[in-house]
Design a protein around this motif. Structure first.
Motif, PDB file in Angstrom:
ATOM      1  N   LYS A 117       0.838  -1.199   0.000  1.00 44.99           N
ATOM      2  CA  LYS A 117       0.000   0.000   0.000  1.00 44.99           C
ATOM      3  C   LYS A 117       0.878   1.256   0.000  1.00 44.99           C
ATOM      4  O   LYS A 117       0.630   2.195  -0.770  1.00 44.99           O
ATOM      5  CB  LYS A 117      -0.917   0.002   1.218  1.00 44.99           C
ATOM      6  CG  LYS A 117      -1.839   1.190   1.298  1.00 44.99           C
ATOM      7  CD  LYS A 117      -2.732   1.090   2.528  1.00 44.99           C
ATOM      8  CE  LYS A 117      -3.605   2.309   2.696  1.00 44.99           C
ATOM      9  NZ  LYS A 117      -4.427   2.228   3.905  1.00 44.99           N
ATOM     10  N   SER A 165       2.087   6.790  -6.815  1.00 45.61           N
ATOM     11  CA  SER A 165       1.061   7.708  -7.302  1.00 45.61           C
ATOM     12  C   SER A 165       1.328   9.146  -6.873  1.00 45.61           C
ATOM     13  O   SER A 165       0.570  10.040  -7.208  1.00 45.61           O
ATOM     14  CB  SER A 165      -0.319   7.266  -6.815  1.00 45.61           C
ATOM     15  OG  SER A 165      -0.429   7.430  -5.420  1.00 45.61           O
ATOM     16  N   ARG A 203       2.428   1.727  -3.415  1.00 36.60           N
ATOM     17  CA  ARG A 203       1.458   2.249  -4.385  1.00 36.60           C
ATOM     18  C   ARG A 203       1.242   3.744  -4.168  1.00 36.60           C
ATOM     19  O   ARG A 203       1.150   4.508  -5.119  1.00 36.60           O
ATOM     20  CB  ARG A 203       0.129   1.515  -4.281  1.00 36.60           C
ATOM     21  CG  ARG A 203       0.134   0.125  -4.902  1.00 36.60           C
ATOM     22  CD  ARG A 203      -1.272  -0.444  -5.032  1.00 36.60           C
ATOM     23  NE  ARG A 203      -2.009  -0.477  -3.782  1.00 36.60           N
ATOM     24  CZ  ARG A 203      -1.958  -1.456  -2.874  1.00 36.60           C
ATOM     25  NH1 ARG A 203      -1.197  -2.516  -3.101  1.00 36.60           N
ATOM     26  NH2 ARG A 203      -2.661  -1.398  -1.765  1.00 36.60           N
ATOM     27  N   GLN A 204       1.170   4.165  -2.904  1.00 34.52           N
ATOM     28  CA  GLN A 204       0.977   5.581  -2.599  1.00 34.52           C
ATOM     29  C   GLN A 204       2.168   6.407  -3.072  1.00 34.52           C
ATOM     30  O   GLN A 204       1.997   7.481  -3.629  1.00 34.52           O
ATOM     31  CB  GLN A 204       0.765   5.788  -1.099  1.00 34.52           C
ATOM     32  CG  GLN A 204      -0.593   5.325  -0.628  1.00 34.52           C
ATOM     33  CD  GLN A 204      -0.748   5.398   0.880  1.00 34.52           C
ATOM     34  OE1 GLN A 204       0.229   5.370   1.619  1.00 34.52           O
ATOM     35  NE2 GLN A 204      -1.985   5.458   1.331  1.00 34.52           N
TER      36      GLN A 204
END
Length: 107
Positions: free
Chosen positions: A92, A99, A95-96
């Motif tokens: 997670k 992005s 992914r953050q």
């Protein structure tokens, strides 16, 4: 060997000074690069005392910031469920970062 708090602080100050000298920086130049007062820098070197923020600033200025994350490593999982939860959290966070969102230092 067990080191006292004062031993740790004094040793840290000596290592900060040695690193600064190895990079051929004066105290004034190192303090300016770190964005801290010269008096604060001098206290870090002589007494090993500084706020956490100032210590991190010094580590960045002296190009030692990669080791900061190693100061408090993640506790190893004690069960398969914990391991899977840690893996999900790591994925997670990755992914953050990818992005462009940041979850903050303590996350």
């Amino acid at each position: 060997m067990f080191l006292t708090l004062q031993d740790q602080l004094t040793g840290l100050g000596k290592r900060i000074k040695a690193r600064r000298l190895a990079l051929d920086l004066t105290q004034q130049a190192a303090a300016a690069k770190a964005g801290v007062a010269h008096r604060t820098w001098r206290r870090m070197e002589t007494e090993g005392r500084a706020s956490i923020e100032d210590l991190v600033r010094a580590a960045i200025a002296l190009r030692c910031d990669e080791g900061i994350a190693a100061l408090f490593p993640q506790v190893p999982a004690t069960s398969m469920d914990e391991l899977l939860a840690q893996q999900r959290q790591a994925a997670k966070r990755q992914r953050q970062r990818a992005s462009g969102r940041s979850s903050g230092i303590g996350s």
